[in-house]
Design an enzyme around this catalytic site. Structure first.
Site, mmCIF file in Angstrom:
data_model
loop_
_atom_site.group_PDB
_atom_site.id
_atom_site.type_symbol
_atom_site.label_atom_id
_atom_site.label_comp_id
_atom_site.label_asym_id
_atom_site.label_seq_id
_atom_site.Cartn_x
_atom_site.Cartn_y
_atom_site.Cartn_z
ATOM 1 N N GLU A 61 0.825 -1.216 0.000
ATOM 2 C CA GLU A 61 0.000 0.000 0.000
ATOM 3 C C GLU A 61 0.857 1.263 0.000
ATOM 4 O OE1 GLU A 61 -2.511 2.041 -0.732
ATOM 5 O OE2 GLU A 61 -3.922 0.688 0.259
ATOM 6 N N ASP A 93 10.180 8.845 -10.060
ATOM 7 C CA ASP A 93 9.450 8.295 -8.932
ATOM 8 C C ASP A 93 7.940 8.299 -9.207
ATOM 9 O OD1 ASP A 93 9.698 7.365 -6.150
ATOM 10 O OD2 ASP A 93 8.402 9.111 -5.784
ATOM 11 N N LYS A 153 5.122 5.133 -9.716
ATOM 12 C CA LYS A 153 3.794 5.022 -9.104
ATOM 13 C C LYS A 153 2.733 4.820 -10.181
ATOM 14 C CE LYS A 153 5.227 7.598 -5.078
ATOM 15 N NZ LYS A 153 5.428 8.891 -4.462
#
Ligand code: ADP
Ligand code: ASP
Ligand code: MG
Length: 927
Positions: A711, A783, A787
């Protein structure tokens, strides 16, 4: 000839050395006289002179009898009493006046302990006491070792027997003095001399028969019984000792077992009792005689059985078995630290427990006492305040009508070193006699079948036998079924080695719905593969066969699931840096509450950085984890670390928490998950790495009960992945995901409003600690791209990181700057370009936001600097918040928005922590 009998004792031993005193057999009393008084008869009896009971000295110990036998005057009086007279004049009192105690090897381990045993016996106020003792602890093993050494012609048996001798001399000297000590030592010396002669014979023959061996090993009990009886006698209490070979008659059966002859044993006991009527009788456990009066034993750990048989013969009020634990535990306390003491057990439950390996009780102990409803009490000699476990006929309504799983499943036990034999083939179906042919073949090789399972399709019969017997079993089956195998009616006779049995035991458990489901669920969740299952029709047990290496973990998983209603989890933390360290602090603050309120027991069994690690067997004290890491660290080794946490001695479930950003650590996930180790991480490297590896991990995860939670890889502690999953699993279709996923870039654009230059805002963010040490790591957008790829894959798209176009905010010429300082200095050169972009947007009533997008419909993802109307939710963000909007079939007009702090150690660690708790709840913790 007699002298020769000592040097080479066995042949004549069987015939004459070990005859019972003839009066037991109603021979003419003249022979009685010969037995007791003749000096030559004493010689021919060798080590057995002491077992002649003396009818004229009731209430004296046997040792005294033995000594006084040498006194001719008294011997003359012995013969004055005829056998018939003595039998008629005495009858063995039976019933509640008798209290029976059995003291195990550990209770008799040292002189101090034997003294303690004497105190316990003396403190029992029962009218009559029958006390059965084991050999001093380790002595039986030492005796077996002597026989092994002698029969393999290892002459160190001589020094080994001297050790046994010295151990008993030292113990006796501590306990006894004066005449008693002298008598005992002289008897001991005589026994040792005889044993040496016998072992010499074994040494020469290079072989020991079972009877030789039984004779030798039984001496441990002979000595311990005598020492205890002399010790009690010191207190002036009437006490004598019994060589149970004079009383117990058993018939050896094929499978290392013996069957008691109760009628004959009772007759001999009554007979014995006519000569020795002391209130306290100390009897040897373990040893007995065959119907032919050959010495034998009740096999390893058989003293419990001796106590039960003797208890039944005198119809005792109760049999107390004294040992070194507080009673019968719900599982072997050496394997399950959280096992609990059971207050009561039914006879059947106790039998099942002992049969399936709980060595607190010999499996044969139950039958003799059950016949007379005599309760057994298991008590701890080292903890008299513990009430112990009572084994008895449990009243039907003991637990009321309500059957909760806890009362139905009492305990668990395991047996190791088994092999599973699987006989398989279509030719078995409907052919009568196949099972009988299989098992008669097994019987012919003398193997002991521990459990059997046959599928109702009749295609296979599988059964477990001790590993050491499986070779012979397999060979015999191959021979027996050669024709069927050649003809293809049988496809195979297969051996699966290195197995164990786990048995769940409890009254009526097999007929209570939900028990087996819960058991198998607990095993599945601990990633344990079940090889075979048997559920006895007795309804008292469910038995599963598993790989031996999984056995202890299986035992803990099953036990904690039923018994503790506590979910236990061994945790390994990788990377105790900013996030890992914060997580450890959060765990420290919360573990007590979790344990008390939610029944979750989390133990950090190891912490590893890249160079140092600390490991613990029971859990690191988190209040001092930093100190422990400084002081007790060893060189880091990730494989050793994972193995340590996984193979811990307490918890069936293991989770490794990767708090690094390291690709090398992520490369291990697949192997860990395959082993059944759960993985939780905020590290994006695995999910955004090569697609095939990601798919491999996900496939593995779906096929097993092993969990992989991540998560915190997107939006730190915000529920992004779980929201997405929830939508997908409930049948919603994801169309579009758009979000500000970088806390740093969120901060920068929320503050880049016109009052300050872009480079100024960046340095402000850097100073406030919102950026990576080199802000280019944030500004490059990689980054965010990671995601995006994670969410894209979660939504079902098969994309690689290289498929995501990224708008980098690092100006092209600055990408080569060698340091972040140099980059920061030169960034202002590009302020005008950034300002222009911002002003253009502002002129249109819009703001700039750096976003990641997953366009599920068009199977694309990208990262770019986008413009949003001032009233758009993305435009109203403040600080370093993340915001993610899901457009789905259900949420199409109005998107589903998740917003909140999406960066920082506290919230990221919090996200990881909540994954750990989710795992605990998947493993059975209450919600
Ligand atoms: P003794 O020498 O007194 O006969 P044992 O070693 O034969 O003692 O039996 C006691 C041991 O049995 C205990 O020390 C314990 O480690 C072991 N044991 C195995 N399973 C159980 C269980 N379910 N409950 C209690 N003890 C058990
Ligand atoms: N001394 C024997 C053994 O160790 C019997 C017993 O202790 O129960 O096997
Ligand atoms: Mg025992």
């Amino acid at each position: 000839m007699r002298a020769a009998a000592v040097a080479s004792p066995w042949p004549s031993y069987a015939g004459s050395l070990y005859h019972f005193p003839p009066r037991y057999y109603k021979v003419p009393s003249s022979r009685t006289h010969v037995c007791i008084s003749s000096a030559s008869s004493q010689a021919q009896h060798g080590g057995k002179t002491w077992d002649c009971p003396s009818p004229v000295w009731p209430r004296v110990v046997s040792g005294k009898t033995r000594k006084d036998r040498k006194n001719n005057q008294i011997l003359a009086s012995v013969t004055d009493i005829s056998l018939e007279q003595s039998i008629e004049s005495a009858s063995l009192p039976k019933g509640d006046i008798w209290s029976v105690h059995k003291f195990g090897g550990t209770c008799m381990g040292t002189s101090k302990r034997i003294q303690n045993v004497a105190d316990i016996v003396l403190s029992d106020s029962s009218e009559r006491k029958l006390v059965i003792v084991s050999a001093m602890s380790t002595v039986t093993n030492m005796m077996y070792e002597l026989v092994n050494k002698a029969s393999s012609r290892d002459d160190s048996y001589i020094s080994a027997i001297d050790n046994v001798y010295e151990k008993h001399i030292a113990t006796a000297k501590d306990l006894l003095d004066g005449e008693d000590l002298a008598i005992f030592l002289s008897q001991l010396h005589e026994d040792i001399t005889n044993l040496k002669a016998m072992l010499r014979a074994i040494y020469i023959a290079g072989h020991a028969t079972e009877s030789f061996s039984d004779f030798v090993v039984g001496h441990g009990e002979l000595w311990s019984a005598q020492m205890l009886s002399y010790t009690i006698k010191k207190y002036g209490k009437p006490c004598c000792w019994m060589d149970t070979r004079d009383v117990l008659v058993v018939t050896p059966t094929s499978s290392n077992q013996v069957d008691p002859d109760y009628a004959e044993s009772e007759r001999r006991l009554e007979e014995w009792f006519t000569h020795q009527r002391a209130d306290i009788i100390i009897a040897t456990g373990f040893i007995a005689s065959t119907p032919q009066n050959i010495p034998t034993t009740l096999k390893r750990d058989g003293s419990d059985f001796s106590a039960a048989i003797l208890g039944a013969l005198v119809r005792a009020r109760q049999v107390t078995i004294w040992t070194d634990v507080d009673g019968v535990f719900s599982a072997d306390p050496r394997k399950v630290s959280e096992a609990v003491i059971l207050r009561t057990l039914s006879y059947q439950e106790a039998w099942e427990m002992s049969y399936f390996g709980a060595n607190v009780l010999h499996p044969r102990t139950i039958i003799p006492v059950m016949k007379h409803s005599i309760p057994i009490l298991i008590r701890n000699i080292f903890n008299l305040s513990a009430p112990g476990t009572r084994i008895c006929q449990v009243p039907v309504n003991e637990n009321g009508d309500k059957k909760s799983l806890e009362t139905v499943v009492k305990a668990f036990a395991t047996i190791d070193n088994l092999a599973l034999v699987n006989v398989e083939g279509t030719g078995m179906a409907g052919v009568p006699g196949t099972a009988s042919a299989i098992f008669s073949t097994v019987k012919d090789v003398g193997a002991n079948v521990i459990m059997i399972s046959q599928a109702s399709s009749e295609h296979s019969v599988c059964f477990a036998v001790p590993e050491k017997e499986v070779k012979a079993v397999s060979a015999a089956l191959h021979t027996r079924f050669r024709q069927a195998l050649e003809a293809g009616r049988l496809s195979k006779v297969e051996v699966i080695p290195k197995c164990s049995i786990l048995a769940a035991v409890g009254q009526k458990m097999a007929s209570t719905p939900g028990v087996s489901a819960t058991l198998f669920d607990a095993l599945a969740k601990a990633s344990i593969n079940v090889r075979a299952i048997a559920q006895g029709c007795s309804e008292y047990n469910i038995t599963v066969v598993l790989k031996q290496e999984d056995c202890v973990r299986a035992l803990r998983a099953a036990h904690s699931r039923f018994y503790l209603s506590k979910t236990t989890l061994a945790v390994g933390i990788i990377g105790p840096g900013l996030i890992g360290g914060t997580l450890l602090d959060q765990l420290r603050d919360q573990t007590a509450t979790l344990k008390e309120k939610f029944n979750i027991d989390l133990r950090v069994m190891g912490i590893t950085g890249s160079s140092k690690m600390v490991l613990s067997d029971t859990g690191i004290d988190l209040s001092i984890w930093r100190e422990v890491q400084k002081e007790k660290a060893e060189v880091a080794d990730l494989d050793k670390f994972a193995k340590h946490v996984y193979e811990n001695h307490f918890f069936p479930n293991t989770v490794l928490v990767d708090c690094t950003a390291d690709t090398n650590v992520a490369n291990h996930y697949y192997d860990w998950l395959r082993k059944g180790i759960h993985v939780i991480t905020p590290n994006k490297k695995a999910n955004s790495g090569p697609l095939d590896r990601y798919l491999k991990i996900r496939t593995l995860q779906r096929l097993s009960y092993t969990h992989y939670f991540y998560e915190a890889t997107v939006g730190a502690g915000l529920p992004i992945i779980s929201t997405l999953r929830g939508l997908l699993e409930t049948g919603d279709k994801i169309l579009y995901i758009e979000g500000i996923f970088s806390g740093t870039l969120s901060y920068i654009f929320n503050n880049f409003e016109g009052s300050r230059a872009f480079s100024e805002v960046v340095s402000e963010a850097k100073e406030a600690g919102f950026t990576e040490p080199d802000p280019r790591d944030d500004l490059s957008g990689t980054d965010v791209a990671r995601k995006v790829i994670i969410l894209a894959r979660e939504s079902g798209l098969k994309l690689e990181l290289s498929d995501i176009p990224v708008r980098s905010l690092v100006p092209e010429p600055l990408r080569a700057c060698s340091s972040s300082e140099e980059f920061m200095q030169q960034l202002s050169n590009f302020d005008t370009e950034f300002s222009k972009e911002r002003e253009d947007a502002e002129a249109a009533g819009e703001v700039l936001r750096y976003v990641g997008v997953v366009d599920v419909v068009n199977e694309k993802g990208f990262v770019e600097l986008r413009r949003y109307k001032r009233e758009h939710p993305f435009a109203q963000l403040s600080g370093s918040d993340n915001i993610i909007a899901f457009t789905t079939t259900r949420y199409s007009n109005q998107t589903l928005i998740v917003r909140g702090p999406g960066a920082g150690a506290e919230v990221t660690a919090g996200g990881v922590f909540s994954d750990i708790l989710r795992l605990a709840s998947y493993l059975g913790a209450p919600s």
